[in-house]
Design an enzyme around this catalytic site. Structure first.
Site, short mmCIF file in Angstrom:
data_model
loop_
_atom_site.label_atom_id
_atom_site.label_comp_id
_atom_site.label_asym_id
_atom_site.label_seq_id
_atom_site.Cartn_x
_atom_site.Cartn_y
_atom_site.Cartn_z
N LYS A 1 0.61 4.68 -11.40
CA LYS A 1 -0.53 3.60 -11.09
C LYS A 1 -0.98 2.82 -12.02
CE LYS A 1 -0.79 4.83 -6.64
NZ LYS A 1 -0.38 3.69 -5.66
N ASN B 1 0.83 -1.22 0.16
CA ASN B 1 -0.01 0.11 0.01
C ASN B 1 0.83 1.21 0.12
OD1 ASN B 1 -2.58 1.53 0.53
ND2 ASN B 1 -1.45 2.13 2.35
N SER C 1 -3.68 0.31 -6.15
CA SER C 1 -3.60 1.38 -7.23
C SER C 1 -4.33 2.74 -6.90
CB SER C 1 -3.78 0.70 -8.50
OG SER C 1 -3.62 1.36 -9.55
N TYR D 1 1.98 10.53 -11.40
CA TYR D 1 1.09 9.87 -10.46
C TYR D 1 0.12 8.71 -11.39
CZ TYR D 1 -2.34 8.40 -6.74
OH TYR D 1 -3.09 7.70 -6.09
#
Length: 293
Positions: free
Chosen positions: A194, A102, A175, A190
């Protein structure tokens, strides 16, 4: 061949994580903490990994319902730290059933494009980004998941041999709906990171099939966390109509119960037949924005 075990349709059994042993990186705050609390409160033993010892210790002291949150200080992007943590868990427990990778960062500030933004202004904003910050976003959001998976594979394999739970071992990677949205809510770095970690996890799901280790992706929308605190606060002033457009069609951000429902499904016997899947928890946000999902 069908299982010889008599199936139970009782929710308390089907969604049970009792006796499960889990590791959660980035587990002291935000979505990670929601996951940790849901697992531990329902009978799992949870190792939480993070860089800030005082925050980890506070979570273990104040949030554990059964005394089964074990804080382990370390940087999930550091191979020496991961090796040390794996050695500790190997000696103490000997196996895990679940890894939740995470840990992540939000990366650079978003590039804003308004109706009055000129192409030269946009080019300036795109070009001004320090390449090291762009690279760091990928290093943390993709690299940390990669090395966490690699580090914990032996313990996940040991979990399969231990047989303390019915479901096979699993890694769940956090994600974001940013991986799919075509209107970037965060910086391009970013969103791209992801998307990358999502695809990488699907590849692991395929590559490790014969080892009976499953891989699934959790793609949250807006949830309250340290990273999203400013965004959540700014949305508090919106009208219900604006919230339905900008936050989610349900008019709110996600909460602890929403995340708990996702993780208990994925981590329990209820989710035992899932691998290579993306679970989107966004209140319908992707359904009303341009996206590739």
């Amino acid at each position: 061949m069908s299982s010889s075990i008599t199936p139970s349709l009782i929710a308390a059994d089907l969604f049970s994580v009792d006796r499960l042993v889990a590791v959660v990186t980035g587990g002291a705050t935000g979505i990670g903490l929601m996951i940790v609390k849901a697992l531990e409160e329902n009978g799992a033993k949870v190792y939480i990994i993070g860089r800030r010892k005082e925050v980890l210790d506070k979570v273990a002291k104040e949030e554990a319902k059964h005394g089964n949150i074990i804080p382990l200080q370390g940087d999930a992007s550091s191979k020496p730290d991961l090796e040390r943590i794996v050695a500790h868990i190997t000696k103490e427990t000997g196996y895990i059933n679940l890894l939740v990778a995470n840990a992540g960062i939000s990366g650079p500030d978003p590039v804003r494009i308004t109706p009055s933004t000129t192409l030269s202004e946009l080019q300036r904003d795109l070009w001004s980004l320090d390449p090291s910050i762009f690279a760091q976003t990928f290093s943390v959001n993709v690299g940390t998941a990669y090395f966490s998976i690699a580090a914990f594979l032996p313990l996940l394999d040991a979990g399969n041999h231990k047989g303390n739970v019915v479901q096979s071992s699993q890694a769940i990677i956090t994600s974001s709906i940013g991986a799919f949205g075509r209107v970037p809510l965060a910086h391009y770095a970013y969103s791209a990171s992801k998307a990358a970690v999502t695809h990488m996890t699907k590849q692991f799901a395929t590559a490790l099939t014969k080892y009976k280790i499953r891989f699934n992706i959790l793609a949250p929308g807006l949830y309250p966390s340290e990273m999203t605190a400013g965004i959540v606060k700014s949305f508090e002033q919106l009208s219900p109509e604006e919230r339905a457009t900008r936050v989610s069609p349900l008019g709110r951000e996600g909460n602890t119960e929403d995340m708990a429902g996702c993780i208990l499904w994925l981590a329990s016997k209820a989710g035992a037949w899932l691998s290579g899947n993306v679970v989107v928890s966004d209140g319908g946000k992707l359904s009303v924005t341009p996206s590739s999902y």
